[in-house]
Write a protein that holds these residues in place. Structure first.
Motif, mmCIF file in Angstrom:
data_model
loop_
_atom_site.group_PDB
_atom_site.id
_atom_site.type_symbol
_atom_site.label_atom_id
_atom_site.label_comp_id
_atom_site.label_asym_id
_atom_site.label_seq_id
_atom_site.Cartn_x
_atom_site.Cartn_y
_atom_site.Cartn_z
ATOM 1 N N GLN A 1 15.779 36.572 2.038
ATOM 2 C CA GLN A 1 17.151 36.123 2.301
ATOM 3 C C GLN A 1 17.867 35.759 1.001
ATOM 4 O O GLN A 1 19.048 36.071 0.820
ATOM 5 C CB GLN A 1 17.132 34.933 3.264
ATOM 6 N N LEU A 2 17.159 35.116 0.098
ATOM 7 C CA LEU A 2 17.752 34.740 -1.184
ATOM 8 C C LEU A 2 18.093 35.980 -2.002
ATOM 9 O O LEU A 2 19.153 36.059 -2.631
ATOM 10 C CB LEU A 2 16.793 33.828 -1.958
ATOM 11 N N LYS A 3 17.194 36.952 -1.997
ATOM 12 C CA LYS A 3 17.432 38.200 -2.725
ATOM 13 C C LYS A 3 18.662 38.925 -2.169
ATOM 14 O O LYS A 3 19.521 39.392 -2.924
ATOM 15 C CB LYS A 3 16.195 39.093 -2.633
ATOM 16 N N ALA B 1 16.685 28.832 1.861
ATOM 17 C CA ALA B 1 17.612 29.964 1.921
ATOM 18 C C ALA B 1 18.794 29.656 2.840
ATOM 19 O O ALA B 1 19.947 29.992 2.528
ATOM 20 C CB ALA B 1 16.880 31.213 2.402
ATOM 21 N N LYS B 2 18.538 28.994 3.954
ATOM 22 C CA LYS B 2 19.614 28.652 4.878
ATOM 23 C C LYS B 2 20.587 27.653 4.261
ATOM 24 O O LYS B 2 21.781 27.652 4.572
ATOM 25 C CB LYS B 2 19.024 28.089 6.175
ATOM 26 N N LEU B 3 20.086 26.825 3.350
ATOM 27 C CA LEU B 3 20.941 25.810 2.721
ATOM 28 C C LEU B 3 21.834 26.398 1.653
ATOM 29 O O LEU B 3 22.958 25.920 1.452
ATOM 30 C CB LEU B 3 20.064 24.709 2.109
ATOM 31 N N VAL B 4 21.358 27.411 0.940
ATOM 32 C CA VAL B 4 22.118 27.900 -0.229
ATOM 33 C C VAL B 4 22.785 29.255 -0.014
ATOM 34 O O VAL B 4 23.644 29.652 -0.814
ATOM 35 C CB VAL B 4 21.231 27.963 -1.490
ATOM 36 N N CYS B 5 22.401 29.990 1.016
ATOM 37 C CA CYS B 5 22.994 31.323 1.218
ATOM 38 C C CYS B 5 24.296 31.241 2.031
ATOM 39 O O CYS B 5 24.451 30.374 2.860
ATOM 40 C CB CYS B 5 22.011 32.249 1.918
ATOM 41 N N ILE C 1 21.075 35.937 -5.181
ATOM 42 C CA ILE C 1 20.600 34.863 -6.053
ATOM 43 C C ILE C 1 19.429 35.391 -6.877
ATOM 44 O O ILE C 1 18.510 36.015 -6.344
ATOM 45 C CB ILE C 1 20.188 33.624 -5.231
ATOM 46 N N LYS C 2 19.463 35.160 -8.180
ATOM 47 C CA LYS C 2 18.381 35.602 -9.056
ATOM 48 C C LYS C 2 17.153 34.711 -8.835
ATOM 49 O O LYS C 2 17.283 33.486 -8.697
ATOM 50 C CB LYS C 2 18.809 35.543 -10.522
ATOM 51 N N LEU C 3 15.979 35.330 -8.848
ATOM 52 C CA LEU C 3 14.738 34.617 -8.571
ATOM 53 C C LEU C 3 13.748 34.783 -9.718
ATOM 54 O O LEU C 3 13.641 35.862 -10.301
ATOM 55 C CB LEU C 3 14.103 35.128 -7.274
#
Length: 225
Positions: free
Chosen positions: A107-109, A221-225, A113-115
């Motif tokens: 989800q972050l990808k 992921a739910k908090l930042v996406c 968002i860079k990981l």
């Protein structure tokens, strides 16, 4: 504190105890090493408290049975050679991703968002574990305990991750499970987040003083996406 007003451009993850529960395979390798050296073995729970500080400290603790070894055992080099041999051969037998780890990374990808992954585990163990467990390709940057001259809690690996991805430290988040992760994040000027599972050692979550507490990587992921 919530993440309502903080949307990181870079998220750096610790590996052992944050993304992967690797303690079963580590414990087996440590006890194989100790048996080979005719020394007493330990339970997985006992070995867990020694994790997060790099392989040298882990093996020092196993050889002495102490959380803060005062002296370097004479058989340290032999022990390290045995440990690396045993662990390398069985690096992902019983290790598992924590619930929500892969889903959260995905989800972050997708959110752009860079990981990065910054661990104190040696490179010869880090890359095989990330590959075998199926998450290596999520990371634009990977640093192990021997990638640079200093490792967590020193900020150097985190600052190098931010530099490589061209993100300011204030726009980055360090996610981990231990004192080393949170101190490294704070030392680097990152925001910090702690997971409630993993290898927290002798500290409580509150004592670590992270900016945020998250339940799982999917929750993050739910908090930042």
């Amino acid at each position: 504190m919530t993440m309502t007003h903080f949307k990181p451009r870079l998220i750096v993850f610790d590996l052992d105890g944050t993304l992967v529960d690797s303690s079963p395979d580590i414990a087996i390798a440590i006890n194989q090493m100790l048996s080979e050296l005719n020394q007493a073995t330990y339970s997985e729970q006992e070995i867990k408290q020694w994790l997060g500080f790099g392989a040298t400290k882990l093996i020092n603790c196993a050889l002495t049975g102490e959380l803060e070894p005062k002296i370097e055992p004479a058989n340290l080099r032999q022990a390290m050679r045995l440990y690396f041999n045993f662990y390398s051969a069985n690096i992902c037998v019983n290790s598992q991703l924590y619930a929500g780890a892969k889903e959260g990374l995905e989800q972050l990808k997708l959110a752009g968002i860079k990981l990065a992954c910054v661990t104190n585990k040696p490179a010869l163990l880090t890359l095989p574990l990330l590959t075998e467990i199926g998450i290596k390709d999520y990371f634009q940057f990977i640093a192990s305990g021997d990638t640079f001259q200093r490792m967590k809690p020193d900020p150097l690996p985190l600052l190098e991750a931010a530099k490589a991805i061209a993100v300011d430290p204030e726009q980055a988040l360090m996610v981990g499970d231990s004192i080393n992760d949170i101190q490294a994040g704070k030392n680097a000027g990152f925001k910090t987040a702690i997971v409630p599972y993993g290898y927290i050692g002798k500290y409580s979550i509150d004592e670590l003083g992270a900016d945020y507490q998250i339940n799982t990587i999917e929750h993050l992921a739910k908090l930042v996406c």
